[in-house]
Design a protein around this motif. Sequence first.
Motif, PDB file in Angstrom:
ATOM      1  N   THR A 109      10.451  41.428  21.897  1.00  0.00           N
ATOM      2  CA  THR A 109      10.939  42.283  22.985  1.00  0.00           C
ATOM      3  C   THR A 109      11.539  41.441  24.095  1.00  0.00           C
ATOM      4  OG1 THR A 109       9.286  43.988  22.516  1.00  0.00           O
ATOM      5  CG2 THR A 109      10.279  43.999  24.706  1.00  0.00           C
ATOM      6  N   LEU A 110      10.853  40.374  24.439  1.00  0.00           N
ATOM      7  CA  LEU A 110      11.351  39.482  25.484  1.00  0.00           C
ATOM      8  C   LEU A 110      12.658  38.825  25.069  1.00  0.00           C
ATOM      9  CD1 LEU A 110      10.413  38.594  28.307  1.00  0.00           C
ATOM     10  CD2 LEU A 110       9.431  36.556  27.237  1.00  0.00           C
ATOM     11  N   VAL A 111      12.781  38.464  23.789  1.00  0.00           N
ATOM     12  CA  VAL A 111      14.028  37.870  23.286  1.00  0.00           C
ATOM     13  C   VAL A 111      15.193  38.827  23.500  1.00  0.00           C
ATOM     14  CG1 VAL A 111      15.280  37.202  21.188  1.00  0.00           C
ATOM     15  CG2 VAL A 111      12.991  36.292  21.622  1.00  0.00           C
ATOM     16  N   PHE A 112      15.007  40.094  23.136  1.00  0.00           N
ATOM     17  CA  PHE A 112      16.098  41.052  23.251  1.00  0.00           C
ATOM     18  C   PHE A 112      16.467  41.321  24.700  1.00  0.00           C
ATOM     19  CE2 PHE A 112      14.641  42.256  18.926  1.00  0.00           C
ATOM     20  CZ  PHE A 112      15.856  42.072  18.285  1.00  0.00           C
ATOM     21  N   TYR A 113      15.472  41.519  25.547  1.00  0.00           N
ATOM     22  CA  TYR A 113      15.750  41.755  26.956  1.00  0.00           C
ATOM     23  C   TYR A 113      16.437  40.539  27.583  1.00  0.00           C
ATOM     24  CZ  TYR A 113      13.396  46.151  28.148  1.00  0.00           C
ATOM     25  OH  TYR A 113      13.064  47.461  28.292  1.00  0.00           O
ATOM     26  N   THR A 114      15.855  39.360  27.357  1.00  0.00           N
ATOM     27  CA  THR A 114      16.388  38.142  27.953  1.00  0.00           C
ATOM     28  C   THR A 114      17.814  37.893  27.503  1.00  0.00           C
ATOM     29  OG1 THR A 114      14.163  37.186  27.998  1.00  0.00           O
ATOM     30  CG2 THR A 114      16.005  35.664  28.252  1.00  0.00           C
ATOM     31  N   ASN A 115      18.091  38.133  26.216  1.00  0.00           N
ATOM     32  CA  ASN A 115      19.448  37.933  25.718  1.00  0.00           C
ATOM     33  C   ASN A 115      20.439  38.824  26.436  1.00  0.00           C
ATOM     34  OD1 ASN A 115      21.480  39.409  23.600  1.00  0.00           O
ATOM     35  ND2 ASN A 115      21.594  37.184  23.549  1.00  0.00           N
ATOM     36  N   MET A 116      20.118  40.080  26.548  1.00  0.00           N
ATOM     37  CA  MET A 116      21.065  41.005  27.158  1.00  0.00           C
ATOM     38  C   MET A 116      21.393  40.597  28.591  1.00  0.00           C
ATOM     39  SD  MET A 116      20.769  45.101  27.700  1.00  0.00           S
ATOM     40  CE  MET A 116      22.084  46.003  28.507  1.00  0.00           C
ATOM     41  N   TYR A 117      20.358  40.349  29.380  1.00  0.00           N
ATOM     42  CA  TYR A 117      20.601  40.092  30.792  1.00  0.00           C
ATOM     43  C   TYR A 117      21.074  38.674  31.070  1.00  0.00           C
ATOM     44  CZ  TYR A 117      18.691  44.708  31.466  1.00  0.00           C
ATOM     45  OH  TYR A 117      18.497  46.061  31.412  1.00  0.00           O
ATOM     46  N   CYS A 118      20.660  37.711  30.262  1.00  0.00           N
ATOM     47  CA  CYS A 118      21.222  36.367  30.406  1.00  0.00           C
ATOM     48  C   CYS A 118      22.696  36.359  30.013  1.00  0.00           C
ATOM     49  CB  CYS A 118      20.446  35.361  29.546  1.00  0.00           C
ATOM     50  SG  CYS A 118      18.939  34.754  30.325  1.00  0.00           S
ATOM     51  N   SER A 119      23.064  37.167  29.022  1.00  0.00           N
ATOM     52  CA  SER A 119      24.469  37.290  28.640  1.00  0.00           C
ATOM     53  C   SER A 119      25.291  37.837  29.797  1.00  0.00           C
ATOM     54  CB  SER A 119      24.617  38.208  27.418  1.00  0.00           C
ATOM     55  OG  SER A 119      24.034  37.639  26.272  1.00  0.00           O
ATOM     56  N   ILE A 120      24.773  38.866  30.443  1.00  0.00           N
ATOM     57  CA  ILE A 120      25.478  39.470  31.578  1.00  0.00           C
ATOM     58  C   ILE A 120      25.643  38.457  32.708  1.00  0.00           C
ATOM     59  CG2 ILE A 120      25.262  41.185  33.415  1.00  0.00           C
ATOM     60  CD1 ILE A 120      23.969  43.048  31.350  1.00  0.00           C
ATOM     61  N   LEU A 121      24.566  37.751  33.049  1.00  0.00           N
ATOM     62  CA  LEU A 121      24.632  36.777  34.145  1.00  0.00           C
ATOM     63  C   LEU A 121      25.537  35.598  33.788  1.00  0.00           C
ATOM     64  CD1 LEU A 121      20.874  36.735  35.268  1.00  0.00           C
ATOM     65  CD2 LEU A 121      22.800  37.851  36.413  1.00  0.00           C
ATOM     66  N   THR A 122      25.515  35.181  32.517  1.00  0.00           N
ATOM     67  CA  THR A 122      26.362  34.065  32.096  1.00  0.00           C
ATOM     68  C   THR A 122      27.830  34.455  32.151  1.00  0.00           C
ATOM     69  OG1 THR A 122      24.620  33.233  30.639  1.00  0.00           O
ATOM     70  CG2 THR A 122      26.837  32.413  30.258  1.00  0.00           C
ATOM     71  N   MET A 123      28.151  35.668  31.729  1.00  0.00           N
ATOM     72  CA  MET A 123      29.537  36.128  31.801  1.00  0.00           C
ATOM     73  C   MET A 123      29.991  36.244  33.249  1.00  0.00           C
ATOM     74  SD  MET A 123      29.483  38.889  28.666  1.00  0.00           S
ATOM     75  CE  MET A 123      31.187  39.388  28.853  1.00  0.00           C
ATOM     76  N   SER A 156      22.507  26.401  37.216  1.00  0.00           N
ATOM     77  CA  SER A 156      22.748  27.843  37.210  1.00  0.00           C
ATOM     78  C   SER A 156      22.168  28.500  35.965  1.00  0.00           C
ATOM     79  CB  SER A 156      24.253  28.134  37.297  1.00  0.00           C
ATOM     80  OG  SER A 156      24.796  27.658  38.511  1.00  0.00           O
ATOM     81  N   CYS A 157      22.289  27.823  34.820  1.00  0.00           N
ATOM     82  CA  CYS A 157      21.733  28.365  33.573  1.00  0.00           C
ATOM     83  C   CYS A 157      20.215  28.521  33.680  1.00  0.00           C
ATOM     84  CB  CYS A 157      22.095  27.460  32.386  1.00  0.00           C
ATOM     85  SG  CYS A 157      23.838  27.509  31.925  1.00  0.00           S
ATOM     86  N   PHE A 158      19.552  27.503  34.222  1.00  0.00           N
ATOM     87  CA  PHE A 158      18.097  27.579  34.397  1.00  0.00           C
ATOM     88  C   PHE A 158      17.716  28.677  35.388  1.00  0.00           C
ATOM     89  CE2 PHE A 158      18.175  23.226  32.625  1.00  0.00           C
ATOM     90  CZ  PHE A 158      17.167  23.361  31.670  1.00  0.00           C
ATOM     91  N   LEU A 159      18.520  28.833  36.464  1.00  0.00           N
ATOM     92  CA  LEU A 159      18.237  29.876  37.448  1.00  0.00           C
ATOM     93  C   LEU A 159      18.396  31.268  36.842  1.00  0.00           C
ATOM     94  CD1 LEU A 159      19.936  28.425  40.672  1.00  0.00           C
ATOM     95  CD2 LEU A 159      17.487  28.585  40.164  1.00  0.00           C
ATOM     96  N   MET A 160      19.390  31.428  35.974  1.00  0.00           N
ATOM     97  CA  MET A 160      19.587  32.720  35.299  1.00  0.00           C
ATOM     98  C   MET A 160      18.352  33.079  34.476  1.00  0.00           C
ATOM     99  SD  MET A 160      23.425  32.387  33.791  1.00  0.00           S
ATOM    100  CE  MET A 160      24.663  31.522  34.737  1.00  0.00           C
ATOM    101  N   TRP A 161      17.915  32.126  33.654  1.00  0.00           N
ATOM    102  CA  TRP A 161      16.730  32.361  32.826  1.00  0.00           C
ATOM    103  C   TRP A 161      15.511  32.653  33.697  1.00  0.00           C
ATOM    104  CZ3 TRP A 161      16.284  32.475  27.458  1.00  0.00           C
ATOM    105  CH2 TRP A 161      17.446  32.170  26.745  1.00  0.00           C
ATOM    106  N   GLY A 162      15.385  31.917  34.803  1.00  0.00           N
ATOM    107  CA  GLY A 162      14.253  32.121  35.697  1.00  0.00           C
ATOM    108  C   GLY A 162      14.265  33.504  36.317  1.00  0.00           C
ATOM    109  N   LEU A 163      15.440  33.953  36.775  1.00  0.00           N
ATOM    110  CA  LEU A 163      15.558  35.278  37.386  1.00  0.00           C
ATOM    111  C   LEU A 163      15.207  36.370  36.381  1.00  0.00           C
ATOM    112  CD1 LEU A 163      16.424  37.248  39.611  1.00  0.00           C
ATOM    113  CD2 LEU A 163      18.785  36.997  38.798  1.00  0.00           C
ATOM    114  N   VAL A 164      15.758  36.267  35.179  1.00  0.00           N
ATOM    115  CA  VAL A 164      15.502  37.285  34.155  1.00  0.00           C
ATOM    116  C   VAL A 164      14.019  37.334  33.791  1.00  0.00           C
ATOM    117  CG1 VAL A 164      15.948  37.952  31.754  1.00  0.00           C
ATOM    118  CG2 VAL A 164      17.840  37.204  33.219  1.00  0.00           C
ATOM    119  N   LEU A 165      13.409  36.176  33.611  1.00  0.00           N
ATOM    120  CA  LEU A 165      11.993  36.138  33.236  1.00  0.00           C
ATOM    121  C   LEU A 165      11.100  36.660  34.357  1.00  0.00           C
ATOM    122  CD1 LEU A 165      11.815  32.729  31.314  1.00  0.00           C
ATOM    123  CD2 LEU A 165      11.785  35.052  30.353  1.00  0.00           C
TER     124      LEU A 165
END
Length: 354
Positions: A109-123, A156-165
């Motif tokens: 579940t965490l993989v799917f959620y994290t992927n979606m929102y990290c994708s959005i933030l990365t884009m 920025s990549c680490f901050l994105m992951w941190g925010l999503v988590l």
Amino acid sequence: MRSHSLPLMMGNHSDLKLDNATLALLNSVNTRITISVIYMIVTVINLVGNGLSMWLLIFHTSPKTPSIIFMINLTLTDMAVGVALPFQIAYQLQGYHWTLGPTMCSVLTLVFYTNMYCSILTMMAIGIVRYLGIILPMRYRDKVGTGKKKSIAIISCFLMWGLVLCVLHPLMTTDLTFYIPELKITTCFDMLKKEMLPSKAAWATFLFSMVFFLFLFPFCVTTFCYVRVILKLAKNSQKTTQKKRAIRLVIVVLLVFTLCFAPNNILLLTHSVLKLFYNRSLYMAYKLSLCLSCLNSCLDPFIYYFACKEFRQKLRKLMNLTSVTSVDSMKMKHKESFYSAHFDSSEREHSKER
């Protein structure tokens, strides 16, 4: 989130009473098969496309500019979904019956959620890089050195992951499985216990934080950046292949947001309001919208193709579509200096020409 529906917030098992929409979905064999087939197709395209993208981005694309770093981050999240989707397919085909235990349910579940929102933030981050490179090229080049740009991109990549988590923290501390005596199945994140969060206000905060901070705000920023880029390029009278490619890139990115992310998150917000305050649901519609959100992981390689000149060259050479000689390469670098200098590895050539 790509493969799980917004859960219904239930009490304990003894007072469980499923509504008609939920029963219709859980008992619909055709819906399960349709969604599973779509996920199978997505899994194959995901792993092949993103595996090739990762190989080209890491081993055959140099230098590692901010855009390339963000693309690698995006590819990692997409591949994680490709690896996790087979578990979701098995779950669907078994009639929404989860057999792998609470821990595995939470991880996936965490993989799917994290992927979606990290994708959005990365884009969004890629869009900001393009905005700075096209709209504010001199200021971006003069005030931020190459080494600093790379460092900012990695941080920025680490901050994105941190925010999503941080936003998704409740999912890491709760048993997301739920046994339904009526159907004799154990669901995985299709229904949650009310006690996962202490009150309706806490539930509302959790769900609205996902929609606003992880979708709506990034969507607005990304749209602003790319609209400004399109307007800037449209003002240039020179009609070139590079200009058309840059505009196509903008269209593809906005299309991904509009088709893949917007329906899912709009339905997430609507379903949350209905479920929290009116005890109604859009369960079926929301579940089906997840098929669209999964397509993002298949479309990202197309974004790389339009965004990164060196990625295009390597891919074409690999597919024997063209042979790029050193002379051709120099010509391409010169032609693309205005449109893609701040997008990819031609940043250095752009600096020299300016």
